[in-house]
Scaffold this active site. Sequence first.
Site, PDB file in Angstrom:
ATOM      1  N   PHE A 141      -5.014  67.445  54.384  1.00 34.70           N
ATOM      2  CA  PHE A 141      -6.030  66.918  53.467  1.00 34.70           C
ATOM      3  C   PHE A 141      -5.962  65.402  53.497  1.00 34.70           C
ATOM      4  O   PHE A 141      -4.955  64.801  53.125  1.00 34.70           O
ATOM      5  CB  PHE A 141      -5.843  67.408  52.019  1.00 34.70           C
ATOM      6  CG  PHE A 141      -6.933  66.873  51.118  1.00 34.70           C
ATOM      7  CD1 PHE A 141      -8.160  67.521  51.034  1.00 34.70           C
ATOM      8  CD2 PHE A 141      -6.763  65.687  50.423  1.00 34.70           C
ATOM      9  CE1 PHE A 141      -9.185  67.001  50.253  1.00 34.70           C
ATOM     10  CE2 PHE A 141      -7.799  65.147  49.642  1.00 34.70           C
ATOM     11  CZ  PHE A 141      -9.006  65.814  49.556  1.00 34.70           C
ATOM     12  N   ASP A 227      -0.065  59.135  55.858  1.00 26.61           N
ATOM     13  CA  ASP A 227      -0.947  59.167  54.691  1.00 26.61           C
ATOM     14  C   ASP A 227      -0.074  59.484  53.475  1.00 26.61           C
ATOM     15  O   ASP A 227       0.248  60.637  53.216  1.00 26.61           O
ATOM     16  CB  ASP A 227      -2.044  60.225  54.884  1.00 26.61           C
ATOM     17  CG  ASP A 227      -2.961  60.337  53.657  1.00 26.61           C
ATOM     18  OD1 ASP A 227      -2.627  59.765  52.607  1.00 26.61           O
ATOM     19  OD2 ASP A 227      -4.004  61.023  53.760  1.00 26.61           O
ATOM     20  N   LYS A 269      -4.324  56.238  45.215  1.00 22.98           N
ATOM     21  CA  LYS A 269      -3.921  56.899  43.960  1.00 22.98           C
ATOM     22  C   LYS A 269      -3.035  56.016  43.063  1.00 22.98           C
ATOM     23  O   LYS A 269      -3.544  55.129  42.399  1.00 22.98           O
ATOM     24  CB  LYS A 269      -3.295  58.251  44.281  1.00 22.98           C
ATOM     25  CG  LYS A 269      -4.345  59.210  44.866  1.00 22.98           C
ATOM     26  CD  LYS A 269      -3.940  60.661  44.858  1.00 22.98           C
ATOM     27  CE  LYS A 269      -5.135  61.549  45.166  1.00 22.98           C
ATOM     28  NZ  LYS A 269      -5.086  62.255  46.426  1.00 22.98           N
TER      29      LYS A 269
HETATM   30  C1  PLP Z   1      -6.227  62.276  47.406  1.00 19.57           C
HETATM   31  C2  PLP Z   1      -5.898  62.138  48.833  1.00 19.57           C
HETATM   32  C3  PLP Z   1      -6.769  61.488  49.725  1.00 19.57           C
HETATM   33  C4  PLP Z   1      -8.139  61.013  49.329  1.00 19.57           C
HETATM   34  O1  PLP Z   1      -8.137  60.065  48.313  1.00 19.57           O
HETATM   35  P1  PLP Z   1      -9.493  59.780  47.498  1.00 19.57           P
HETATM   36  O2  PLP Z   1      -9.142  58.616  46.614  1.00 19.57           O
HETATM   37  O3  PLP Z   1      -9.802  61.025  46.730  1.00 19.57           O
HETATM   38  O4  PLP Z   1     -10.546  59.467  48.485  1.00 19.57           O
HETATM   39  C5  PLP Z   1      -6.355  61.335  51.037  1.00 19.57           C
HETATM   40  N1  PLP Z   1      -5.166  61.794  51.451  1.00 19.57           N
HETATM   41  C6  PLP Z   1      -4.305  62.428  50.632  1.00 19.57           C
HETATM   42  C7  PLP Z   1      -2.992  62.892  51.147  1.00 19.57           C
HETATM   43  C8  PLP Z   1      -4.646  62.644  49.306  1.00 19.57           C
HETATM   44  O5  PLP Z   1      -3.819  63.297  48.497  1.00 19.57           O
END
Ligand code: PLP
Length: 421
Positions: A141, A227, A269
């Site tokens: 994700f 990520d 985040k």
């Molecule tokens: C939440 C998340 C995203 C996307 O972030 P948004 O601010 O919702 O665009 C990408 N990668 C990971 C691992 C995430 O948990």
Amino acid sequence: MLSTKDAIKLEDKYGAHNYHPLPVVLAKGDGVYVWDPEGNRYFDFLSAYSAVNQGHCHPHIIGALKKQAETLTLTSRAFYNNVLGEYEQFITNFFGFDKVLPMNTGAEGVETAIKICRKWAYEVKGIPENEAKIIVCNNNFHGRTTTVISFSNDPDASKNFGPYTPGFEKVEYNNLDELEEALKGENIAGFLVEPIQGEAGVMVPDENYLKKAAALCKKHNALFIADEIQTGIARTGSLLAVCGNCTCQGSCERQPDHYVKPDILILGKALSGGVYPVSAVLADNDVMDVIKPGQHGSTFGGNPLAARVAIAALEVVQDEKLSQNARKLGEIFREAMNELKDECELINLVRGKGLLNAVQINDSPDSSTAWNLCVKLKDNGLLAKPTHGNIIRFAPPLVMNEEQLQKCIQIIRKTFLEFEA
Ligand SMILES: *Cc1c(COP(=O)(O)O)cnc(C)c1O
């Protein structure tokens, strides 16, 4: 104030139905608590998907926001502003990289990393134009943009949103043989990975997976892209999940035996403590310098309000030793959940790291047991959300103390044991 019932009605009628929220309306937050309009208090065990690691409305972050909001909010990058440079110096020192590229949302951060990786592949590695491939993992994700959903294998995320962006190749997560096989392929630019797969159900890889994956990337001259939008900023008991078991607060570089340094690091985040959309892509000069003026940008990216908020949010992580707290409470939490698992048929697996944990419900992946349990947890004063396949993720704000955690454990125990009875 709108009642719970009326607030839900309005969202149903006037908002696109792109989410399926738990039936609770939140009207106020403070630290580890949130309240509904009727004044019922809940422990927040989602923390806005780990954006609110520092707790709701942290006074240090809100203070920085208020002060900067009254001074200067947005200039665009057509001009310099007097906060961005200070933030860039602060965040690069904090995480040990030469440079940062500021963005807003997580998905934009991932898009930015993909663009940097591709450009590096053509201009430094020498891959023929338009041939670069990036390796990603099954069940990843990385956000919701068209390119990012192009390499998702969640049909909800991708179906009927094509045609898809080419140039991605999937391997199994936590499988080094498959990764190496893929890295031996032609025109491989990089490997994009979540150090722990959050949305997939908190999948924690084997002890040395990340370290070995990074070494394989180096061997095959491909960029290792982490990520850490969900796993980073103290959530898993260290500043970054790639820090492994090191307890540092940003000085990982000095402990190379613990630390896997990504070629590109993506944060979002909790970089703002959930106060404002702030994301960042970090890399050293040999990679970041492929981006030249006019080649990438964002109107809001790097604005002075975001910069002040992010500095304050990272200061909280350091000052309140949130990594250490997440590590300590995480161990207590998993131990309690494993005890519950032995008493209760409903749980068949407990996993996680730091305060990013999940319990797998002992029922078919498409039954609604996890959802029903979350509704009962809400009735008992604790908010959590099921993820794919009957898994409940438990991720409270990292400012929680041990006494509060024990109360939460009691709520979860009571709910599960009652549910089963
Ligand atoms: C939440 C998340 C995203 C996307 O972030 P948004 O601010 O919702 O665009 C990408 N990668 C990971 C691992 C995430 O948990």
